[in-house]
Write an enzyme that holds these catalytic residues in place. Structure first.
Site, PDB file in Angstrom:
ATOM      1  N   CYS A   1       0.818  -1.224   0.000  1.00 40.19           N
ATOM      2  CA  CYS A   1       0.000   0.000   0.000  1.00 40.19           C
ATOM      3  C   CYS A   1       0.852   1.274   0.000  1.00 40.19           C
ATOM      4  O   CYS A   1       0.559   2.227  -0.744  1.00 40.19           O
ATOM      5  CB  CYS A   1      -0.938  -0.004   1.195  1.00 40.19           C
TER       6      CYS A   1
ATOM      7  N   HIS B   1      -2.860   6.468   4.716  1.00 45.12           N
ATOM      8  CA  HIS B   1      -1.435   6.664   4.998  1.00 45.12           C
ATOM      9  C   HIS B   1      -0.997   8.058   4.523  1.00 45.12           C
ATOM     10  O   HIS B   1      -1.507   8.580   3.523  1.00 45.12           O
ATOM     11  CB  HIS B   1      -0.584   5.664   4.225  1.00 45.12           C
TER      12      HIS B   1
END
Ligand code: A2P
Length: 360
Positions: free
Chosen positions: A151, A267
């Site tokens: 990711c 994130h």
């Protein structure tokens, strides 16, 4: 999984594939359902698979309940595309059964990412990695397994690749601020529970991570290697080289520091670049504004830049703080701040975009 399972034995392409979701009850598994629905993916059929614990429960999809089956080696009959998101050990154990049954596996785990012959794909960056001719397959063939990158790698590369393509990135230094979702649904639940406990003056429950997560941050929980890097950091380095197709002597120098922060599902990354050729801030902003899957939030006057909440539940990766690095004169040093939804572009969306590349 044997290397035979990596072979392009499966060449079935269809306009309306039957899709299996392995890990359908997890954070990413649930997002797969939302993404398939929202993108109007042309499903021929849908099979939901999880552990024996979940078998028999049902999940709503497009207004209808779908019963979850226990994952077994027999689960893949009639499946065209299997989206795996139940961890690396499950991928290693069951990907072969899926490819043997004629399915193409799009694997969200790290199990096969660096395996030769397994394309590692970000559709906005290297869709050509699954084109038969580019990977030595016969016309019409596709690989049995296609890997979805880490990711943090995906989110970083959406922002950095347009700059790399334009002027070359010689060196890249990235520091991450990673959300709970990357450690799964249980970690998200633990962050919420700990937050309540700490606010109530109680001892926080630490079942998933060994240390307090709420109102704290810590070095990423992946295993540490002898050189002091953790696995997450090394994934960002090695996966980037593979996705950019860089041979040993042309590799961008990359270093990463990965930190888990008490954010639920997006994130953030601070990225410092050393460029091969100079680029103005305006040129960098224009490249990023035009890049697929990227949106800018770069308002210096308002001191308003991307936040994890801006990126949560959103497809695009957000970029801001675009500025020359004062320590690298000559226009060849650039700083960026990036936020992207870990569950969505970092996992489920990217995998569904790969599945879309497989449609006839
Ligand atoms: P289950 O809910 O039945 O345990 P997350 O990454 O959010 O933690 O989700 C992990 C996913 O992987 C869940 O859907 C979980 O199903 C699934 N999973 C875990 N262990 C197995 C297993 N042995 N067989 C099949 N699915 C599994």
């Amino acid at each position: 999984m044997t290397s035979a399972g990596m072979q392009p034995t499966t060449t079935r392409r269809t306009t309306h594939p039957t899709v299996a979701i392995v890990g359908a009850t997890g954070a990413v598994g649930q997002e797969f359902l939302r993404v398939l629905d929202q993108r109007g993916f042309p499903l021929g059929g849908l099979k939901l698979l999880a552990s024996a614990r979940s078998a028999g429960k049902s999940v709503e999809f497009q207004g209808k309940p779908i019963v979850i089956d226990e994952l077994t080696e027999q689960s893949f009959g009639g499946v065209d595309i299997a989206l795996f998101s139940a961890g690396g050990s499950i991928s290693k154990q069951y990907a072969q059964a899926a490819t043997d049954a004629g399915a193409i596996v799009v694997d969200n785990s790290s199990a096969f990412r660096m395996t030769d012959g397994v394309p590692l794909v970000v559709p906005e960056v290297n869709p050509e990695a699954i084109t038969a001719a580019n990977i030595g397959l016969a016309e019409g063939q596709v690989p049995g397994v296609i890997a979805n990158p880490n990711c943090s790698t995906i989110i970083m590369l959406l922002a950095v690749t347009p700059i790399h393509r334009a002027v070359g990135v010689k060196r890249l230094v990235v520091s991450t601020y990673q959300a709970a979702s990357g450690a799964g649904a249980a970690a998200m639940a633990e962050l919420e529970q700990q937050t309540r406990e700490v606010l109530a003056g109680d001892e926080p429950t630490c079942d998933i991570f060994p240390q307090q997560y709420a109102f704290n941050l810590f070095s990423h929980n992946s295993p540490l290697k002898e050189n002091g890097y953790n696995e997450e950091e090394l994934k960002m380095v090695h996966e980037t080289h593979k996705i950019w197709g860089q041979a040993e002597d042309t590799k961008t120098a990359i270093t990463a520091t990965c930190i888990r922060v008490p954010v639920m599902r997006a994130h953030a990354e601070s990225i410092n670049l050393t460029l091969e050729r100079p680029l103005t801030e305006e040129q960098a902003g224009k490249l990023l504004a035009d890049a697929p899957g990227v949106s800018l939030i770069d308002d210096r006057a308002g001191n308003r830049f991307p936040t994890p909440l801006d990126a949560s539940h959103v497809d695009d990766v957000f970029v801001g703080r675009i500025r020359h690095d004062l320590s690298q004169p000559g226009g060849q040093g650039l700083d960026l701040f990036v936020c992207g939804d870990q569950v969505r572009k970092g996992a489920a969306l990217n995998a569904v975009q790969i599945a879309e590349l497989l449609l006839d």
